[in-house]
Structures are given as C-alpha cells and as structure tokens.
Write a protein that holds these residues in place. Structure first.
Motif, PDB file in Angstrom:
ATOM      1  N   LYS A 244      33.175  26.886  26.253  1.00  0.00           N
ATOM      2  CA  LYS A 244      31.441  26.466  25.236  1.00  0.00           C
ATOM      3  C   LYS A 244      30.995  25.334  25.404  1.00  0.00           C
ATOM      4  CE  LYS A 244      28.336  28.321  22.022  1.00  0.00           C
ATOM      5  NZ  LYS A 244      27.204  26.778  22.162  1.00  0.00           N
ATOM      6  N   ALA A 245      30.010  24.677  25.873  1.00  0.00           N
ATOM      7  CA  ALA A 245      30.125  23.007  25.878  1.00  0.00           C
ATOM      8  C   ALA A 245      29.304  23.149  24.778  1.00  0.00           C
ATOM      9  CB  ALA A 245      30.236  22.678  26.592  1.00  0.00           C
ATOM     10  N   GLY A 246      29.118  22.057  24.081  1.00  0.00           N
ATOM     11  CA  GLY A 246      27.831  21.615  22.841  1.00  0.00           C
ATOM     12  C   GLY A 246      28.219  20.314  22.498  1.00  0.00           C
TER      13      GLY A 246
ATOM     14  N   LYS B 274      28.148  13.458  20.973  1.00  0.00           N
ATOM     15  CA  LYS B 274      29.106  13.958  21.805  1.00  0.00           C
ATOM     16  C   LYS B 274      29.370  14.702  22.248  1.00  0.00           C
ATOM     17  CE  LYS B 274      30.819  10.119  20.032  1.00  0.00           C
ATOM     18  NZ  LYS B 274      31.499   8.584  21.067  1.00  0.00           N
ATOM     19  N   HIS B 275      29.456  14.683  23.543  1.00  0.00           N
ATOM     20  CA  HIS B 275      29.676  16.719  24.096  1.00  0.00           C
ATOM     21  C   HIS B 275      31.367  16.317  23.727  1.00  0.00           C
ATOM     22  CE1 HIS B 275      30.730  18.733  27.654  1.00  0.00           C
ATOM     23  NE2 HIS B 275      29.264  19.059  28.011  1.00  0.00           N
ATOM     24  N   GLY B 276      31.490  18.463  23.970  1.00  0.00           N
ATOM     25  CA  GLY B 276      32.517  18.822  23.127  1.00  0.00           C
ATOM     26  C   GLY B 276      32.383  20.128  24.225  1.00  0.00           C
TER      27      GLY B 276
ATOM     28  N   THR C 126      20.533  21.106  27.810  1.00  0.00           N
ATOM     29  CA  THR C 126      21.384  21.219  27.193  1.00  0.00           C
ATOM     30  C   THR C 126      22.940  21.233  27.936  1.00  0.00           C
ATOM     31  OG1 THR C 126      20.210  23.471  27.602  1.00  0.00           O
ATOM     32  CG2 THR C 126      22.309  23.751  27.685  1.00  0.00           C
ATOM     33  N   PRO C 127      24.078  21.157  26.833  1.00  0.00           N
ATOM     34  CA  PRO C 127      25.224  20.470  27.577  1.00  0.00           C
ATOM     35  C   PRO C 127      25.922  21.687  28.416  1.00  0.00           C
ATOM     36  CG  PRO C 127      25.688  21.783  25.513  1.00  0.00           C
ATOM     37  CD  PRO C 127      24.146  21.843  25.633  1.00  0.00           C
ATOM     38  N   GLN C 128      26.713  20.833  29.647  1.00  0.00           N
ATOM     39  CA  GLN C 128      27.032  21.471  30.779  1.00  0.00           C
ATOM     40  C   GLN C 128      28.775  21.521  30.268  1.00  0.00           C
ATOM     41  OE1 GLN C 128      25.239  23.180  33.016  1.00  0.00           O
ATOM     42  NE2 GLN C 128      23.667  21.754  32.090  1.00  0.00           N
ATOM     43  N   LEU C 129      29.494  23.015  30.980  1.00  0.00           N
ATOM     44  CA  LEU C 129      30.872  23.212  31.133  1.00  0.00           C
ATOM     45  C   LEU C 129      31.372  21.959  32.413  1.00  0.00           C
ATOM     46  CD1 LEU C 129      30.696  27.152  30.958  1.00  0.00           C
ATOM     47  CD2 LEU C 129      31.909  25.178  28.761  1.00  0.00           C
ATOM     48  N   TYR C 130      32.299  21.856  32.353  1.00  0.00           N
ATOM     49  CA  TYR C 130      32.579  20.792  33.121  1.00  0.00           C
ATOM     50  C   TYR C 130      34.428  21.585  33.557  1.00  0.00           C
ATOM     51  CZ  TYR C 130      28.017  17.293  32.786  1.00  0.00           C
ATOM     52  OH  TYR C 130      27.857  17.367  32.114  1.00  0.00           O
TER      53      TYR C 130
END
Length: 595
Positions: A492-494, A410-412, A460-464
C-alpha cells in the motif's frame, strides 16, 4: 450538596496539592458513584513529588476493602513514575490527571477551572513547600468565583494566604482529635496575568446552554479523525465524520501500524510529547471493545553499526529509563510495551463512535451566521455545524485558514510478504526499516519515505515497483537472522504529512491576517512589550502533520481537542500545548529580525 446544585454542569473539577496514597481521590470517586444527582463528568487533578510504588499502594489500599472497586481499577491504570502529566480515563464519567513533580511547577502548567481544592493537611511548619506564596498564586489562577477549598490544618498562616488571593475563610470543627480545620470560598474575581505574547491561545468552543448539544463535524477519516471522533463522543458530543472516501483508507490504511515511543538522549519537546502520547495510546487501544486491535509484541530496535551503538550508549548514559519503557540488549534496545495495531479492526470499533458518517468531497469551508459550512465545488452546502475539526492531512492546505501551514507530504509505501517458513522473530524488528509480523508466515515491511513533487501532493499516491525492492534492501547484509524464502503478495502507498519540527499540529486556529497586524513589530525583540492575545476563528480546530507516528500520537491529540472544545482540564502541560499549536510557525517567522 454542591453536585445537587450543578447537575447541568459539564465537568466538576477537584484539584489536590498532594496525591500521597490516593485515598482522597478514591473516597471522592466512591462518593461520586453513590450520588445520583451530579454533573456529567468528574475530573480529579493531583500533584505528587514522591509517588508511592505500586506495592506500597497495594499495602495501603488493602486496609480499606470498602474502596476495592475503585482501587482495583486505579491499580490497573496506575502510571509509570515518569515526571510530568499523566491523563487517565478511569470510567465513563471519571478522569484523573496525576502530575508527578513539584506542585507549584506542575500547577503552573495546568489549564483548568477548578471547582474545589483539597489542600495539604500538614501544618506549614512541617511542610513549608506546600504553603508557598507561589503555590497560592497558582491556586488563585485556577480558581473562579465560587471555587471552594478545604484543609485539615487551621494555621493562621494558611488563613492569611487564602485571604490574600481572594478566598473568604471559615474555621469549622475538625475531624477526630483535631479541634479546628479551614474551609474557604473564592469571592474575588481573577485578575488574569495576561501573557505578554499570547500567540497560542487555548479557547473552548462558544457553547450553548447545554454543551452536550453542540453539533461537531470532523473533516478527515484517518486515525486523526477517528481519534477526535472517539474522544468527543466519549465526552457526550454528537459527531459527524466526513471524508471524501471510506475512512482509514489513506495513510492510516496500512494493514498494521507500529505504536512506540520516540526517545532522545537529551530532553526535547518531541521526546516529551511522544512518551506521553505512547502511554496514552496503549491505554486507549487496550480499553474495552478495542483490546483485540492492539498486539503488544514489543519492538526490537537493532543497533549494529557504530552510529546506532553510540546512540544506544548515550541514551542509557544520560537517563535512567524505566525498564517497562525501554531495555538495553545485545546490539539492540527493546521497547517491551510497544506493539502493532490492526488498523482496519480498530476502524470498525472506533467508527461506531460517530453519530453519522458522510462521504463527500469538500471543496471549501466558511463561517456563515455562527455556523461552519462545508461546501462542494459548486458552492452547495454539504453540512453545517457548531464546531469544525479539520483532520485532513495534506489536504488541509486546500482550505483557506490552513493554507500557510508549512506542511510537507512524504510518499510512503509498505510491502506485504509471504514466506514458506515461519518468521525467525516474534517482536517487531526495527533496523533501517521495520518488519511487523502479521501471522506466522506473513509480514509487513516498511516503509519508504520519499520527497514529493508539489504537483503530486493532492493526487492518489501510486504503487511503485522500486519501492518493493527498497523495503527489502534495507535488510540486506543484516546478519542477526536469516530471511526465509518469501514472495511479495501485496502493499500500500500513502501520503504522510510532516512538519519542519517533526511535531504534530494541533489546536485552535488563529486569524493570520489579524495576527500579522497585531504582532507586526515582533521582530524588534522587545520582550517587555505587551501584545494582544491572538484572535482565533471561533469554533475551528485542526490536527495534522502526524507524520509516520500517527497511531502513537492521535489518541492523545484527540483527547486534547475534545477537552479544548468543552473547556475541560487539558491532558498536556501548557508548554507542550504551545509546542503543538498551529500558530507556532508564523510566530517563529515573525520573530526573526528583518534582513
């Protein structure tokens, strides 16, 4: 005398059938500290159906000032009266597992090899429940050859019961006015009553003569990896931590994280586990050299709509919760001992437990000549080890032994906001999202929790930009207090790795091909049929699927894995260990009738 003869032993385990005022434990602990030649660790296991209050214990212990060094420490760590297991680390070499509940039921959930028993002192006529046949069956199950037992009573029934389960019994002079007492030694080997379906085996690592010389590698540097590293290091093992990047930079790298229990109106494995984990985590984060990392701000969970209020009403109607755990308030519930972790300060402290920290991109793991090998993309060896623990989150799926785990990423994304005025709250606020005060004018808002396309799982998760808006929009229309004027200053995204049943994955790793063959007809539902114990990949362990509660669950899970590796008493009930076992998904799948 026994300690003198087993100084090379990793852990000496004493079990007791009634904790009472704890005097047996305090006396043993004092003797342990006074004795020079002894094993590396002392672990005390005890049961108590009617625990004394803290005030009652203070009264009893005040009459024994010679035990104050021990009783003061125990008092500071004395657990709540929650039923079940409480695992307490009381010093570098002393641990206590206190089981609150019926002794027979509690011992049936125990995984340990006991060296000595302190049996109940009362005559069977005065306390028959403590001398039942079923309790002695559990005593026998947990007692290897050479295990000793002692009791103040000398009743013939006790002698016969001990002899019936393989103990050689002796009478000796009693204490004080007592004419005789009983001591015993286990001489018969255990005839283990195998589970008909042992699909979740618990095995210690294949050890060298000196278990402390085991070379352990932890693959993955988030809170899961650091928790395993810390627990293993405190147990005397040398640990190398390996990660593709700097530790605590992925999903564990938010500036702050919540630590709180997860409670449900009806009893559930999830609620039972997280209550235990919360208590263990707050103790771990409050230990010396770590206490500055944890701020016990308390959490205020708002219940302002009909669904939330109904949940709150049901929660308190069904259970009589201890007030130090949860309290009901106007349009809210409060968790007074919950709080926030400063993740990067914690990293600085816990990273010191690693004997070595390596930055490496591991492409494959495989067994070679009794050792686990970590290989790069060109099949070059990065590191070899006796024991490998994989704590790599969603990246665990890249390694063959874990490829079938039904992990879900899950993208958080969290937001850091800066206000012009002080925040109108001191506690952590929880509504649709959560707000953690970082300082008088800085606050962390979180967190989005989005489904991810499979093509993005290992990137690598991106910031949206829209996530900033969504974190704030969850508080729109909230009337309890007004937001001061503020601006977004960071975030921060994770990727949070979850499981279908919302419980972490933790334990030994089963050989899936062998399991599918051995349990091929499981779907027929023949409950009477015996199956062989599931075969494991020796010296390989995994922890993943911690979801958004990693800082609550990881310390206890790290302790669980450390104790598995060394064969020490486990800090959780066996039923909960099975609920967490990595093989649970394949087992459930194979149980389903074929269509």
């Amino acid at each position: 005398q026994r300690w003198d003869t087993c100084v090379e032993q990793d852990c000496f385990v004493v079990a007791e059938t009634g904790f009472g005022s704890g005097l047996n434990f305090l006396l043993l602990w004092r003797l342990w500290e006074q004795h020079k030649h002894k094993p590396r660790q002392l672990h005390f296991i005890s049961c108590e159906l009617h625990p004394l209050t803290v005030e009652q214990l203070k009264t009893v212990w005040s009459t024994f000032p010679e035990l104050s060094d021990q009783s003061d420490v125990l008092l500071a760590h004395y657990p709540s009266h929650r039923a079940g297991y409480h695992h307490i680390r009381l010093g570098e070499t002393v641990s206590l597992t206190l089981m609150l509940g019926d002794a027979t039921a509690s011992l049936a959930q125990c995984h340990a090899a006991v060296d000595a028993w302190f049996l109940d002192g009362f005559d069977p006529k005065r306390n028959p429940e403590m001398w039942s046949e079923s309790l002695f069956q559990q005593v026998a199950r947990l007692s290897p050859v050479g295990c000793t037992a002692a009791t103040y009573t000398a009743a013939s029934q006790v002698r016969k019961q001990l002899e019936a389960v393989g103990f050689q019994v002796n009478k000796r002079k009693g204490f004080g006015k007592k004419r005789e007492m009983i001591t015993a030694v286990r001489t018969a080997k255990n005839k283990p009553k195998a589970l008909k379906q042992n699909w979740a085996p618990i095995k210690k690592a294949a050890t060298k003569p000196d278990s402390s010389s085991l070379d352990v590698v932890v693959l993955g540097g988030g809170i899961a990896g650091l928790s395993v590293t810390r627990a293993c290091a405190l147990a005397g093992l040398s640990v190398t931590l390996v990660d593709a990047t700097e530790p605590m930079q992925g999903a564990s790298g938010n500036e702050a994280a919540m630590v709180m229990p997860y409670l449900t109106a009806q009893s559930s494995p999830e609620a039972l586990f997280y209550w235990r984990a919360f208590e263990y985590a707050t103790n771990a984060y409050s230990s010396p050299n770590t206490e500055a990392c944890f701020r016990p701000l308390g959490v205020k969970a708002w219940c302002v709509d009909d669904k939330q209020q109904q949940w709150s009403d049901t929660l308190f109607d069904v259970h009589d919760w201890p007030c130090e755990l949860i309290q009901k308030a106007t349009e809210s519930v409060i968790y007074p001992r919950a709080g926030a972790i400063d993740t990067q300060t914690l990293k600085d402290h816990w990273l010191s437990y690693a004997a070595q920290v390596m930055t490496a991109d591991v492409a494959e793991i495989k067994k070679n000549g009794g050792k686990w090998q970590l290989l790069d993309g060109h099949q070059n060896s990065i590191k070899s080890c006796d024991v490998l623990v994989v704590t790599a989150g969603i990246n665990s799926l890249n390694f063959a032994p874990f490829a079938a785990l039904p992990l879900v990423p899950k993208h958080g994304q969290v937001s850091i906001i800066q206000s012009e005025a002080e925040w109108p709250f001191e506690r952590i606020q929880k509504h649709q999202g959560y707000a953690i005060p970082l300082s008088e004018k800085r606050c962390l808002l979180g967190a989005t929790f989005d489904h991810m396309d499979e093509s993005m799982w290992f990137q690598t998760p991106q910031l949206y930009a829209d996530h900033w808006t969504r974190n704030m929009s969850q508080w729109q229309g909230f009337k309890a207090w007004q937001w001061p004027k503020h601006q977004i200053v960071g975030g921060k995204a994770g990727i949070r790795t979850t499981t279908p049943d919302h419980l972490p994955v933790c334990g030994t790793v089963v050989d899936t091909n062998a399991f599918k063959q051995d349990y091929a007809d499981l779907h027929h539902g023949r409950h009477w049929q015996n199956y062989p114990a599931a075969k494991t990949l020796a010296n390989l362990y995994v922890m993943t699927g911690l979801g958004a509660r990693g800082f609550t669950s990881a310390p206890l899970l790290g302790q669980l894995l450390s104790d598995m590796i060394l064969g020490r008493p486990l800090p959780l009930e066996l039923d909960l260990c099975r609920q967490l076992h990595p093989n649970r998904f394949l087992y459930r799948q194979m149980k389903k009738p074929l269509k």
